[in-house]
Design a protein around this motif. Structure first.
Motif, PDB file in Angstrom:
ATOM      1  N   LYS A   4       0.812  -1.226   0.000  1.00  5.94           N
ATOM      2  CA  LYS A   4       0.000   0.000   0.000  1.00  5.94           C
ATOM      3  C   LYS A   4       0.844   1.274   0.000  1.00  5.94           C
ATOM      4  CE  LYS A   4      -3.730  -2.320   2.430  1.00  5.94           C
ATOM      5  NZ  LYS A   4      -4.402  -2.495   3.710  1.00  5.94           N
ATOM      6  N   LEU A   5       2.160   1.130   0.150  1.00  4.98           N
ATOM      7  CA  LEU A   5       3.029   2.305   0.224  1.00  4.98           C
ATOM      8  C   LEU A   5       3.264   2.920  -1.153  1.00  4.98           C
ATOM      9  CD1 LEU A   5       5.824   1.023   2.639  1.00  4.98           C
ATOM     10  CD2 LEU A   5       3.889   2.496   3.206  1.00  4.98           C
ATOM     11  N   GLU A   6       3.342   4.237  -1.179  1.00  6.90           N
ATOM     12  CA  GLU A   6       3.768   4.993  -2.358  1.00  6.90           C
ATOM     13  C   GLU A   6       4.666   6.100  -1.846  1.00  6.90           C
ATOM     14  OE1 GLU A   6       0.786   6.402  -5.058  1.00  6.90           O
ATOM     15  OE2 GLU A   6      -0.269   4.488  -5.052  1.00  6.90           O
ATOM     16  N   ILE A   7       5.854   6.220  -2.429  1.00  3.34           N
ATOM     17  CA  ILE A   7       6.796   7.242  -1.982  1.00  3.34           C
ATOM     18  C   ILE A   7       7.167   8.139  -3.156  1.00  3.34           C
ATOM     19  CG2 ILE A   7       7.675   5.854  -0.083  1.00  3.34           C
ATOM     20  CD1 ILE A   7      10.093   5.166  -1.842  1.00  3.34           C
ATOM     21  N   GLU A   8       7.752   9.279  -2.850  1.00  3.55           N
ATOM     22  CA  GLU A   8       8.175  10.241  -3.867  1.00  3.55           C
ATOM     23  C   GLU A   8       9.662  10.080  -4.162  1.00  3.55           C
ATOM     24  OE1 GLU A   8       6.507  12.767  -5.507  1.00  3.55           O
ATOM     25  OE2 GLU A   8       4.576  12.326  -4.588  1.00  3.55           O
ATOM     26  N   ALA A   9      10.020  10.213  -5.435  1.00  3.50           N
ATOM     27  CA  ALA A   9      11.430  10.250  -5.822  1.00  3.50           C
ATOM     28  C   ALA A   9      11.974  11.634  -5.456  1.00  3.50           C
ATOM     29  CB  ALA A   9      11.564   9.987  -7.315  1.00  3.50           C
ATOM     30  N   PRO A  10      13.236  11.772  -5.220  1.00  2.00           N
ATOM     31  CA  PRO A  10      14.295  10.767  -5.306  1.00  2.00           C
ATOM     32  C   PRO A  10      14.362   9.892  -4.053  1.00  2.00           C
ATOM     33  CG  PRO A  10      15.251  12.849  -4.655  1.00  2.00           C
ATOM     34  CD  PRO A  10      13.781  13.106  -4.873  1.00  2.00           C
ATOM     35  N   VAL A  11      14.938   8.711  -4.237  1.00  3.83           N
ATOM     36  CA  VAL A  11      15.145   7.768  -3.137  1.00  3.83           C
ATOM     37  C   VAL A  11      16.628   7.427  -3.117  1.00  3.83           C
ATOM     38  CG1 VAL A  11      14.548   5.502  -2.215  1.00  3.83           C
ATOM     39  CG2 VAL A  11      12.845   6.788  -3.518  1.00  3.83           C
ATOM     40  N   LYS A  12      17.201   7.394  -1.936  1.00  5.88           N
ATOM     41  CA  LYS A  12      18.608   7.020  -1.802  1.00  5.88           C
ATOM     42  C   LYS A  12      18.709   5.658  -1.124  1.00  5.88           C
ATOM     43  CE  LYS A  12      20.488  11.640  -1.557  1.00  5.88           C
ATOM     44  NZ  LYS A  12      21.122  12.643  -0.728  1.00  5.88           N
ATOM     45  N   MET A  13      19.681   4.866  -1.565  1.00  2.00           N
ATOM     46  CA  MET A  13      19.916   3.575  -0.938  1.00  2.00           C
ATOM     47  C   MET A  13      20.110   3.784   0.563  1.00  2.00           C
ATOM     48  SD  MET A  13      22.631   0.493  -1.770  1.00  2.00           S
ATOM     49  CE  MET A  13      23.699   1.597  -2.582  1.00  2.00           C
ATOM     50  N   GLY A  14      19.400   2.991   1.351  1.00  2.00           N
ATOM     51  CA  GLY A  14      19.482   3.108   2.803  1.00  2.00           C
ATOM     52  C   GLY A  14      18.391   3.966   3.410  1.00  2.00           C
ATOM     53  N   ASP A  15      17.640   4.712   2.572  1.00  2.00           N
ATOM     54  CA  ASP A  15      16.519   5.498   3.103  1.00  2.00           C
ATOM     55  C   ASP A  15      15.536   4.574   3.810  1.00  2.00           C
ATOM     56  OD1 ASP A  15      17.467   7.882   2.073  1.00  2.00           O
ATOM     57  OD2 ASP A  15      15.909   8.089   0.532  1.00  2.00           O
ATOM     58  N   VAL A  16      15.076   4.993   4.972  1.00  2.00           N
ATOM     59  CA  VAL A  16      14.059   4.219   5.693  1.00  2.00           C
ATOM     60  C   VAL A  16      12.707   4.587   5.089  1.00  2.00           C
ATOM     61  CG1 VAL A  16      12.939   3.809   7.913  1.00  2.00           C
ATOM     62  CG2 VAL A  16      15.429   4.073   7.792  1.00  2.00           C
ATOM     63  N   ILE A  17      12.068   3.609   4.514  1.00  2.00           N
ATOM     64  CA  ILE A  17      10.761   3.802   3.869  1.00  2.00           C
ATOM     65  C   ILE A  17       9.639   3.637   4.892  1.00  2.00           C
ATOM     66  CG2 ILE A  17       9.262   3.007   1.999  1.00  2.00           C
ATOM     67  CD1 ILE A  17      12.053   4.179   1.116  1.00  2.00           C
TER      68      ILE A  17
END
Length: 124
Positions: A89-102
């Motif tokens: 059900k999650l939707e996130i906004e770019a940009p995303v960095k490796m290691g970001d806690v979603i």
């Protein structure tokens, strides 16, 4: 009733075939492991199996529509379907960095859902 289960240990690169005899959660005998890690792995698989959960999350305005994620530590195998429902059900906004806690502390397990790659914003 005493049961027997054979599994391939993944605790180290040897991949030993470990056989466990158990009754309920009581371990009677573990054999076939060539290191102590194999015994611990086999015991956990019978008493309280866990897994790292890898999956993907939808990304809005990203260079790709999905970003790969995983749990920061193993979670109980029995709750993986519930965790998947939440993550789906999650939707996130770019940009995303490796290691970001979603998502922090999914299902009160102490495990965070973290991005496993960078994902830039879609360039027009």
């Amino acid at each position: 009733m005493i049961e027997t289960k054979t599994l391939t240990c993944v605790a180290c690169p040897k991949g030993c075939e470990v056989t466990i005899e158990y009754e309920g959660n009581e371990i009677i005998e573990i054999k076939g492991n060539t290191c102590p890690q194999g015994s611990a792995y086999a015991r956990e698989e019978i008493v309280a199996p866990t897994r790292i959960l890898p999956t993907t999350v939808i990304v809005k305005a990203g260079a790709l529509p999905l970003v790969p994620v995983k749990t920061s530590k193993a979670i109980p195998l029995e709750i993986i379907p519930d965790a998947m429902e939440i993550i789906a059900k999650l939707e996130i906004e770019a940009p995303v960095k490796m290691g970001d806690v979603i998502l922090k502390n999914i299902l009160e397990t102490g495990a965070d859902v973290v991005a496993t790659r960078n994902l830039p914003v879609l360039k027009a």
